[in-house]
Each structure stands twice: as structure tokens, then as C-alpha cells.
Design a protein around this motif. Structure first.
Motif, PDB file in Angstrom:
ATOM      1  N   ASP A  63       8.807  30.207   1.538  1.00  0.00           N
ATOM      2  CA  ASP A  63       9.541  29.087   2.147  1.00  0.00           C
ATOM      3  C   ASP A  63       8.680  28.126   2.961  1.00  0.00           C
ATOM      4  O   ASP A  63       8.809  26.922   2.831  1.00  0.00           O
ATOM      5  N   ASP A  64       7.839  28.659   3.828  1.00  0.00           N
ATOM      6  CA  ASP A  64       7.042  27.743   4.650  1.00  0.00           C
ATOM      7  C   ASP A  64       5.676  28.332   4.959  1.00  0.00           C
ATOM      8  O   ASP A  64       5.400  29.495   4.668  1.00  0.00           O
ATOM      9  N   ILE A  65       4.844  27.492   5.566  1.00  0.00           N
ATOM     10  CA  ILE A  65       3.439  27.857   5.789  1.00  0.00           C
ATOM     11  C   ILE A  65       3.314  29.005   6.785  1.00  0.00           C
ATOM     12  O   ILE A  65       2.480  29.900   6.604  1.00  0.00           O
ATOM     13  N   PRO A  78       3.400  27.389  -0.538  1.00  0.00           N
ATOM     14  CA  PRO A  78       4.598  26.845   0.103  1.00  0.00           C
ATOM     15  C   PRO A  78       5.486  26.129  -0.912  1.00  0.00           C
ATOM     16  O   PRO A  78       5.028  25.217  -1.596  1.00  0.00           O
ATOM     17  N   LYS A  79       6.736  26.566  -1.019  1.00  0.00           N
ATOM     18  CA  LYS A  79       7.653  26.028  -2.034  1.00  0.00           C
ATOM     19  C   LYS A  79       7.817  24.514  -1.937  1.00  0.00           C
ATOM     20  O   LYS A  79       7.989  23.836  -2.943  1.00  0.00           O
ATOM     21  N   MET A  80       7.800  23.984  -0.704  1.00  0.00           N
ATOM     22  CA  MET A  80       8.147  22.571  -0.530  1.00  0.00           C
ATOM     23  C   MET A  80       6.975  21.620  -0.799  1.00  0.00           C
ATOM     24  O   MET A  80       7.168  20.406  -0.821  1.00  0.00           O
ATOM     25  N   LEU A  81       5.776  22.132  -0.998  1.00  0.00           N
ATOM     26  CA  LEU A  81       4.614  21.263  -1.203  1.00  0.00           C
ATOM     27  C   LEU A  81       4.301  21.125  -2.692  1.00  0.00           C
ATOM     28  O   LEU A  81       3.692  22.003  -3.299  1.00  0.00           O
ATOM     29  N   THR A  82       4.721  20.002  -3.265  1.00  0.00           N
ATOM     30  CA  THR A  82       4.545  19.763  -4.705  1.00  0.00           C
ATOM     31  C   THR A  82       3.080  19.888  -5.115  1.00  0.00           C
ATOM     32  O   THR A  82       2.756  20.551  -6.097  1.00  0.00           O
ATOM     33  N   ALA A  83       2.198  19.238  -4.351  1.00  0.00           N
ATOM     34  CA  ALA A  83       0.772  19.235  -4.704  1.00  0.00           C
ATOM     35  C   ALA A  83       0.220  20.657  -4.753  1.00  0.00           C
ATOM     36  O   ALA A  83      -0.504  21.025  -5.680  1.00  0.00           O
ATOM     37  N   ALA A  84       0.582  21.481  -3.772  1.00  0.00           N
ATOM     38  CA  ALA A  84       0.086  22.860  -3.717  1.00  0.00           C
ATOM     39  C   ALA A  84       0.538  23.639  -4.944  1.00  0.00           C
ATOM     40  O   ALA A  84      -0.237  24.390  -5.550  1.00  0.00           O
ATOM     41  N   ASN A  85       1.787  23.463  -5.350  1.00  0.00           N
ATOM     42  CA  ASN A  85       2.324  24.176  -6.507  1.00  0.00           C
ATOM     43  C   ASN A  85       1.668  23.737  -7.809  1.00  0.00           C
ATOM     44  O   ASN A  85       1.291  24.569  -8.635  1.00  0.00           O
ATOM     45  N   VAL A  86       1.524  22.435  -7.988  1.00  0.00           N
ATOM     46  CA  VAL A  86       0.909  21.900  -9.212  1.00  0.00           C
ATOM     47  C   VAL A  86      -0.541  22.376  -9.336  1.00  0.00           C
ATOM     48  O   VAL A  86      -0.968  22.860 -10.388  1.00  0.00           O
ATOM     49  N   ILE A 123       0.865  -1.186   0.000  1.00  0.00           N
ATOM     50  CA  ILE A 123       0.000   0.000   0.000  1.00  0.00           C
ATOM     51  C   ILE A 123       0.900   1.234   0.000  1.00  0.00           C
ATOM     52  O   ILE A 123       1.836   1.320   0.795  1.00  0.00           O
ATOM     53  N   VAL A 124       0.620   2.172  -0.897  1.00  0.00           N
ATOM     54  CA  VAL A 124       1.351   3.441  -0.920  1.00  0.00           C
ATOM     55  C   VAL A 124       0.346   4.562  -0.689  1.00  0.00           C
ATOM     56  O   VAL A 124      -0.650   4.685  -1.418  1.00  0.00           O
ATOM     57  N   LEU A 125       0.601   5.378   0.340  1.00  0.00           N
ATOM     58  CA  LEU A 125      -0.268   6.505   0.678  1.00  0.00           C
ATOM     59  C   LEU A 125       0.478   7.809   0.412  1.00  0.00           C
ATOM     60  O   LEU A 125       1.595   7.993   0.887  1.00  0.00           O
ATOM     61  N   ASP A 126      -0.159   8.721  -0.324  1.00  0.00           N
ATOM     62  CA  ASP A 126       0.496   9.995  -0.652  1.00  0.00           C
ATOM     63  C   ASP A 126      -0.578  10.953  -1.149  1.00  0.00           C
ATOM     64  O   ASP A 126      -1.757  10.597  -1.257  1.00  0.00           O
ATOM     65  N   SER A 127      -0.159  12.186  -1.451  1.00  0.00           N
ATOM     66  CA  SER A 127      -1.108  13.096  -2.093  1.00  0.00           C
ATOM     67  C   SER A 127      -1.464  12.517  -3.462  1.00  0.00           C
ATOM     68  O   SER A 127      -0.669  11.770  -4.065  1.00  0.00           O
ATOM     69  N   THR A 128      -2.638  12.844  -3.970  1.00  0.00           N
ATOM     70  CA  THR A 128      -3.034  12.345  -5.289  1.00  0.00           C
ATOM     71  C   THR A 128      -2.066  12.864  -6.353  1.00  0.00           C
ATOM     72  O   THR A 128      -1.729  12.152  -7.298  1.00  0.00           O
ATOM     73  N   VAL A 129      -1.584  14.104  -6.185  1.00  0.00           N
ATOM     74  CA  VAL A 129      -0.621  14.678  -7.137  1.00  0.00           C
ATOM     75  C   VAL A 129       0.662  13.851  -7.148  1.00  0.00           C
ATOM     76  O   VAL A 129       1.188  13.500  -8.212  1.00  0.00           O
ATOM     77  N   SER A 130       1.182  13.527  -5.971  1.00  0.00           N
ATOM     78  CA  SER A 130       2.431  12.763  -5.890  1.00  0.00           C
ATOM     79  C   SER A 130       2.272  11.336  -6.414  1.00  0.00           C
ATOM     80  O   SER A 130       3.172  10.810  -7.074  1.00  0.00           O
ATOM     81  N   LEU A 131       1.131  10.702  -6.149  1.00  0.00           N
ATOM     82  CA  LEU A 131       0.896   9.360  -6.701  1.00  0.00           C
ATOM     83  C   LEU A 131       0.906   9.406  -8.225  1.00  0.00           C
ATOM     84  O   LEU A 131       1.521   8.551  -8.879  1.00  0.00           O
TER      85      LEU A 131
END
Length: 212
Positions: A97-99, A70-78, A33-41
Motif C-alpha cells: 500500500d505505501d512506502i 508501492p502500489k500507487m507509484l506508476t513509475a515504480a511498478n512499470v 511546461i509539464v513536469l512529471d516522472s519520465t514514465v508518466s510523461l
């Protein structure tokens, strides 16, 4: 049953209800089982069999002209890139940089929109804005699907029965990376529920278009 999870909200129910599983935290690799954001999956090329969390990533208080992400959150940026392009918004996306700094910038009026998790502020969700299937999901080998659904749903129920105890276990397991208040707010302000996703193709196309 090996579970590989991103160390974010998607993992909370299995952190607390970890009976009979081998849980490890990572953003790469595979497991039963792999759990992640839908964007990252989607980015990882893993089919999203189930949506597990909706309404996690929000635009607060509303969609404005200067959107802090937030720069570090891939899903948020996409998702923010997709939102600006698809809705043809006259808006600037500003990587911060951060939240905590995003919320400070919002208070100072340097930005008028903040893309933040529901544990920080409850804004307009990307499900509402873009019609995405959900914020987080699960890639599950067929032979483990029934077991996974039971395990995850029991974890969600454990929050309802004892929010404080649930949050304490999450914070302890993640080494204080998040606060109890954040965990409780995320669980209350997002929708944790397993829904099968019959087709993830349109969403995967969207992610691939805006990932770069």
C-alpha cells in the motif's frame, strides 16, 4: 508561463523558484511546461524534451527475490516489471500500500528488496539497472525552453544555498504531504540537472510494453 507539475520531487525547484510562473499540480492536462516522472510523461503521450532528475527511484538495498513496490507509484511498478522481465529475474513483485509499509516489510524480512524514492533510502537506481534516461522529465513548448532551463537551474541552486529554507517552502506548499527530511534527502541523494533528451522513442516503447 503555465507550469503543470506532478506534486513530487520533479516540482521542488519550481515550487521554490516560482518567479513569473503560474504553477498548478496535476497528473493530467497540458500547459507550457509539464513536469512529471519520465514514465508518466511517456504514458501521457508527451514528448520528454528534458530529463530533470536522475536516481530518484531506487531498489534498496539490492535486487532480491521478493521485491516490494508501492502500489500507487506508476513509475515504480512499470520499471520493476521491466527489470524483472528484461533481466530474466527469478523474483516476485509484491504490491504494498505505501512506502512506510514497504520499509516495515523489509525490516521484518517479508521482502528482501524495496522499490522506494531516494528520499527514503539510497539503493541501486533504475538508471543503473535498466539504462533509462532519467526518473523525471519535462515537456516544454519551444518558446519557453530557455526560460524554463534558467528557472529550474536557479531553483536547484536555491537548495544548495539554503537546504532548510528550500525544504520548508516545499513542505508548506504541498500541505505537509512530505517531510523536510524527505525533501532534503531527495535533493541530496538524486541528481537534479537539466539534460536535453534528443530521442525518447526507445524509452517510450519500454513504458508502453510494461504499463498494463
Amino acid at each position: 508561463m503555465k507550469v503543470l507539475a506532478a506534486p513530487g520531487p520533479v516540482s521542488y525547484p519550481v515550487i521554490v523558484n516560482n518567479k513569473g510562473i503560474e504553477l498548478s499540480f496535476a497528473k493530467e492536462g497540458t500547459a507550457d511546461i509539464v513536469l512529471d516522472s519520465t514514465v508518466s510523461l511517456a504514458k501521457r503521450g508527451l514528448k520528454i524534451h528534458y530529463v530533470t532528475v536522475k536516481g530518484l527511484m531506487t531498489v534498496y538495498p539490492t535486487v532480491g527475490k521478493k521485491i516490494g513496490v508501492p502500489k500507487m507509484l506508476t513509475a515504480a511498478n512499470v520499471l520493476t516489471k521491466a527489470l524483472v522481465d528484461i533481466k530474466k529475474l527469478n523474483a516476485e513483485v509484491i504490491g504494498i500500500d505505501d512506502i512506510q509499509k514497504i520499509m516495515e516489510s523489509l525490516k521484518k524480512g517479508e521482502i528482501d528488496s524495496a522499490v522506494v524514492p531516494s528520499g527514503v533510502a539510497k539503493g541501486i537506481t533504475f538508471e543503473e539497472l535498466l539504462g533509462i534516461p532519467g526518473s523525471c522529465g519535462a515537456h516544454v513548448k519551444p518558446e519557453f525552453r530557455d526560460q524554463f532551463i534558467s528557472l529550474y537551474n536557479e531553483g536547484i541552486d536555491m537548495f544548495k544555498q539554503d537546504p532548510e529554507g528550500f525544504a520548508t517552502k516545499v513542505v508548506t506548499t504541498l500541505g505537509g504531504r512530505v517531510s523536510k527530511e524527505f525533501v532534503i534527502n531527495v535533493m541530496k541523494n538524486s541528481t537534479f540537472n537539466i539534460e536535453e533528451l534528443p530521442n525518447d522513442e526507445e524509452f517510450v516503447k519500454l513504458v508502453r510494453k510494461y504499463i498494463s
